[in-house]
Design a protein around this motif. Structure first.
Motif, mmCIF file in Angstrom:
data_model
loop_
_atom_site.group_PDB
_atom_site.id
_atom_site.type_symbol
_atom_site.label_atom_id
_atom_site.label_comp_id
_atom_site.label_asym_id
_atom_site.label_seq_id
_atom_site.Cartn_x
_atom_site.Cartn_y
_atom_site.Cartn_z
ATOM 1 N N ILE A 212 0.862 -1.186 0.000
ATOM 2 C CA ILE A 212 0.000 0.000 0.000
ATOM 3 C C ILE A 212 0.892 1.227 0.000
ATOM 4 O O ILE A 212 1.769 1.377 0.847
ATOM 5 C CB ILE A 212 -0.918 0.009 1.235
ATOM 6 C CG1 ILE A 212 -1.857 -1.189 1.199
ATOM 7 C CG2 ILE A 212 -1.714 1.303 1.300
ATOM 8 C CD1 ILE A 212 -2.708 -1.328 2.432
ATOM 9 N N THR B 85 1.186 5.320 0.238
ATOM 10 C CA THR B 85 0.445 6.445 0.817
ATOM 11 C C THR B 85 1.305 7.696 0.842
ATOM 12 O O THR B 85 2.497 7.636 1.140
ATOM 13 C CB THR B 85 -0.001 6.110 2.252
ATOM 14 O OG1 THR B 85 -0.830 4.948 2.234
ATOM 15 C CG2 THR B 85 -0.771 7.262 2.867
ATOM 16 N N LEU C 202 3.476 3.074 10.629
ATOM 17 C CA LEU C 202 2.914 2.615 9.361
ATOM 18 C C LEU C 202 3.954 1.845 8.545
ATOM 19 O O LEU C 202 3.651 0.804 7.946
ATOM 20 C CB LEU C 202 2.405 3.804 8.546
ATOM 21 C CG LEU C 202 1.103 4.460 9.023
ATOM 22 C CD1 LEU C 202 0.798 5.702 8.190
ATOM 23 C CD2 LEU C 202 -0.067 3.481 8.944
ATOM 24 N N ARG D 235 4.336 -1.593 9.486
ATOM 25 C CA ARG D 235 3.215 -2.425 9.062
ATOM 26 C C ARG D 235 3.226 -2.670 7.547
ATOM 27 O O ARG D 235 2.249 -3.131 6.983
ATOM 28 C CB ARG D 235 1.883 -1.765 9.464
ATOM 29 C CG ARG D 235 1.534 -1.915 10.933
ATOM 30 C CD ARG D 235 1.192 -3.384 11.243
ATOM 31 N NE ARG D 235 0.699 -3.567 12.586
ATOM 32 C CZ ARG D 235 1.445 -3.797 13.658
ATOM 33 N NH1 ARG D 235 2.767 -3.857 13.515
ATOM 34 N NH2 ARG D 235 0.910 -3.972 14.836
ATOM 35 N N ILE E 272 3.593 -0.402 5.047
ATOM 36 C CA ILE E 272 3.130 0.680 4.189
ATOM 37 C C ILE E 272 4.335 1.363 3.534
ATOM 38 O O ILE E 272 5.342 1.627 4.188
ATOM 39 C CB ILE E 272 2.331 1.729 4.991
ATOM 40 C CG1 ILE E 272 1.163 1.068 5.724
ATOM 41 C CG2 ILE E 272 1.848 2.853 4.089
ATOM 42 C CD1 ILE E 272 0.100 0.509 4.817
ATOM 43 N N ALA F 176 -1.543 2.262 13.928
ATOM 44 C CA ALA F 176 -1.100 1.924 12.576
ATOM 45 C C ALA F 176 -1.932 0.799 11.985
ATOM 46 O O ALA F 176 -2.254 0.819 10.788
ATOM 47 C CB ALA F 176 0.379 1.534 12.597
ATOM 48 N N GLU F 177 -2.307 -0.178 12.798
ATOM 49 C CA GLU F 177 -3.083 -1.304 12.283
ATOM 50 C C GLU F 177 -4.483 -0.859 11.863
ATOM 51 O O GLU F 177 -4.995 -1.247 10.808
ATOM 52 C CB GLU F 177 -3.177 -2.406 13.336
ATOM 53 C CG GLU F 177 -3.751 -3.712 12.813
ATOM 54 C CD GLU F 177 -2.994 -4.249 11.602
ATOM 55 O OE1 GLU F 177 -3.675 -4.692 10.647
ATOM 56 O OE2 GLU F 177 -1.754 -4.206 11.599
ATOM 57 N N THR G 5 -5.277 2.171 10.993
ATOM 58 C CA THR G 5 -5.088 3.051 9.842
ATOM 59 C C THR G 5 -4.872 2.239 8.572
ATOM 60 O O THR G 5 -5.464 2.525 7.524
ATOM 61 C CB THR G 5 -3.882 3.983 10.076
ATOM 62 O OG1 THR G 5 -4.093 4.738 11.289
ATOM 63 C CG2 THR G 5 -3.709 4.955 8.922
ATOM 64 N N ARG G 6 -4.051 1.227 8.664
ATOM 65 C CA ARG G 6 -3.811 0.358 7.511
ATOM 66 C C ARG G 6 -5.108 -0.316 7.059
ATOM 67 O O ARG G 6 -5.376 -0.418 5.850
ATOM 68 C CB ARG G 6 -2.758 -0.692 7.854
ATOM 69 C CG ARG G 6 -2.405 -1.619 6.696
ATOM 70 C CD ARG G 6 -1.448 -2.719 7.128
ATOM 71 N NE ARG G 6 -1.129 -3.587 6.007
ATOM 72 C CZ ARG G 6 -1.893 -4.566 5.571
ATOM 73 N NH1 ARG G 6 -3.069 -4.804 6.162
ATOM 74 N NH2 ARG G 6 -1.529 -5.315 4.544
ATOM 75 N N SER G 7 -5.910 -0.768 7.992
ATOM 76 C CA SER G 7 -7.182 -1.414 7.646
ATOM 77 C C SER G 7 -8.088 -0.456 6.879
ATOM 78 O O SER G 7 -8.777 -0.849 5.932
ATOM 79 C CB SER G 7 -7.888 -1.902 8.914
ATOM 80 O OG SER G 7 -7.133 -2.911 9.552
ATOM 81 N N TYR H 166 -7.036 2.062 5.005
ATOM 82 C CA TYR H 166 -6.460 2.197 3.664
ATOM 83 C C TYR H 166 -6.926 1.053 2.762
ATOM 84 O O TYR H 166 -7.270 1.256 1.595
ATOM 85 C CB TYR H 166 -4.927 2.172 3.726
ATOM 86 C CG TYR H 166 -4.258 3.344 4.390
ATOM 87 C CD1 TYR H 166 -4.927 4.543 4.652
ATOM 88 C CD2 TYR H 166 -2.915 3.263 4.767
ATOM 89 C CE1 TYR H 166 -4.278 5.608 5.261
ATOM 90 C CE2 TYR H 166 -2.262 4.321 5.367
ATOM 91 C CZ TYR H 166 -2.941 5.493 5.622
ATOM 92 O OH TYR H 166 -2.289 6.536 6.221
ATOM 93 N N VAL H 167 -6.882 -0.166 3.316
ATOM 94 C CA VAL H 167 -7.273 -1.345 2.545
ATOM 95 C C VAL H 167 -8.719 -1.205 2.052
ATOM 96 O O VAL H 167 -9.031 -1.474 0.878
ATOM 97 C CB VAL H 167 -7.096 -2.630 3.384
ATOM 98 C CG1 VAL H 167 -7.749 -3.836 2.693
ATOM 99 C CG2 VAL H 167 -5.632 -2.909 3.645
#
Length: 425
Positions: A31, A33, A52, A55, A57, A409-410, A412-414, A416-417
């Motif tokens: 991902i 960003t 991030l 994780r 990113i 971060a987790e 936030t990443r979710s 984004y997905v």
């Protein structure tokens, strides 16, 4: 006009920030960003960026000298783009305006040409109304998915400067966002009720602890000595930017009441940089201290506090006091926790959710110096203060367990997905 400005900048002798270093290889599955910092709040930008990247990113950080640090150049999945350079104020208006125009032109060129499909806005920049409307539409025109961290849902309302134009441009920005991050449930409720933002478009992130400030082996006793304080003094600290909504005048009134009974050896430190536009408020505080308190009893450090001096104040103090009139959330609260410092705060925003009375601090009524004085006295009579040497490490552990950057971060990443329409992995 915008494209003409961009062309001028491209032909100028100014070195473009995004070509200062070679492009970083990016995997097709990762991902990507762009993190738009608004060239402010380095601690939050730093903490989120490092979490991030951990994780998986791939991150571009758009910032300035104020945001930059060596750690942001040490990871192959992280690229720092210094679009604004210096933000020194000791330059004339024309130079300030030119720097802003250069920044916006670089930012817009980046949005048009960059690979990341997700742009995550941490803060808008100087031209708030432009950022909320024209710039947002510009991002959308290039097919970007936009995430926004709303640290304050309506800051102007908090500062008693709200207007129809402010609310309208806020509503436009919130409507154009694909996802919004807030720090409390109350903030999410306001987005839904006042700005009609769909529930599924908002994620609540507990405010993470600030990990951008150095934390050395300095002990509280050593910190007190470096601040010219004695071990028997009960040291009250106000820390953070000086602004009218912070309610420092109530803290001074409360201190007068605490001192009135003649019990206890108190000192107050007010440390922080005055916010531009708060000069009159700053003058009132200085006049009050000079007029009403014995010299030296209130220590004024009304200036920018360098990162490497932050721990000095948070370790040298016995309690942090946040006498705010209004707030959504405050990063200073969690900064204090990260250094093991208990907090006395007014019952505004989400402080009731974050302060465990008797364990991490105490609450009092906002705008009530008598109740604030009572809370301060209650704290210094409590086991929390009497056992502070033991409780400090416990408070640090509590902060790390409940306000982790990794959890932020987790989530936030979710988001984004979901924004990209991918299956969670």
């Amino acid at each position: 006009m915008i494209m003409e400005t961009t062309s001028i900048i491209e032909e100028s002798s100014l070195k473009e920030a995004e070509v200062q270093k070679p492009a970083i290889p990016r995997t097709q599955l990762g991902i990507e960003t762009g993190l738009l910092t608004g060239c402010q709040d380095r601690p939050y930008a730093f903490g989120l960026a490092m979490a991030l990247v951990s994780r998986g990113i791939h991150l571009d950080i758009v910032g300035s000298d104020e945001i930059d640090s060596p750690e942001l150049h040490a990871n192959p999945n992280l690229r720092f783009l210094n679009f604004r350079g210096s933000q020194r104020n000791n330059v004339n208006f024309a130079e300030k305006l030119w720097r802003l125009l250069v920044y916006y032109a670089r930012l817009m060129r980046y949005a048009a040409r960059s690979k990341p499909k997700v742009l995550h806005i941490l803060w808008n920049n100087k031209f708030e109304f432009f950022d909320r409307t024209i710039l947002m539409l510009y991002y959308k025109a290039f097919g970007k998915k936009i995430a926004l961290t709303a640290h304050n849902v309506n800051q102007a309302r908090r500062d008693s400067k709200d207007s129809w134009l402010n609310r309208t441009t806020l509503k436009i920005q919130y409507r154009l966002c694909d996802h919004i991050f807030v720090h409390t449930q109350k903030m999410k409720d306001e987005l839904r009720q006042v700005f009609d933002v769909p529930d599924k478009a908002v994620t609540v992130l507990r405010h993470p602890i600030n990990n951008a400030f150095p934390d050395s082996e300095l002990t509280p006793a050593e910190a007190k000595r470096r601040l010219a304080l004695t071990d028997d003094e009960k040291v009250i600290l106000f820390f953070g930017r000086i602004r009218p909504y912070k309610g420092i005048e109530y803290l001074l009134d409360a201190l007068r009441l605490v001192l009135a009974d003649g019990k206890g050896n108190y000192r107050l430190i007010i440390a922080g940089e005055p916010k531009k536009g708060s000069e009159e408020y700053l003058h009132e505080i200085q006049q009050s201290v000079q007029r009403d308190f014995q010299q030296g009893l209130v220590i004024l450090r009304m200036q920018f506090i360098p990162d490497d001096e932050t721990e000095l104040y948070l370790k040298g103090a016995d309690v942090l006091v946040l006498p705010y009139k209004d707030i959504f959330q405050s990063g200073v609260l969690f900064l204090a926790y990260s250094f093991g410092l208990p907090v006395v705060a007014t019952d505004v925003g989400s402080f009731r959710e974050e302060i465990v009375e008797g364990s991490t601090g105490f609450l009092c009524k906002p705008g009530d110096p008598a109740d604030l004085a009572k809370a301060i006295e209650t704290y210094f009579a409590s086991d929390l203060f009497k056992n502070l040497k033991v409780r400090r490490p416990e408070l640090v552990e509590y902060a790390n367990a409940n306000h982790s950057w990794q959890a932020v971060a987790e989530l936030t990443r979710s988001a984004y997905v979901k924004m990209l329409g991918r299956n969670p992995s």
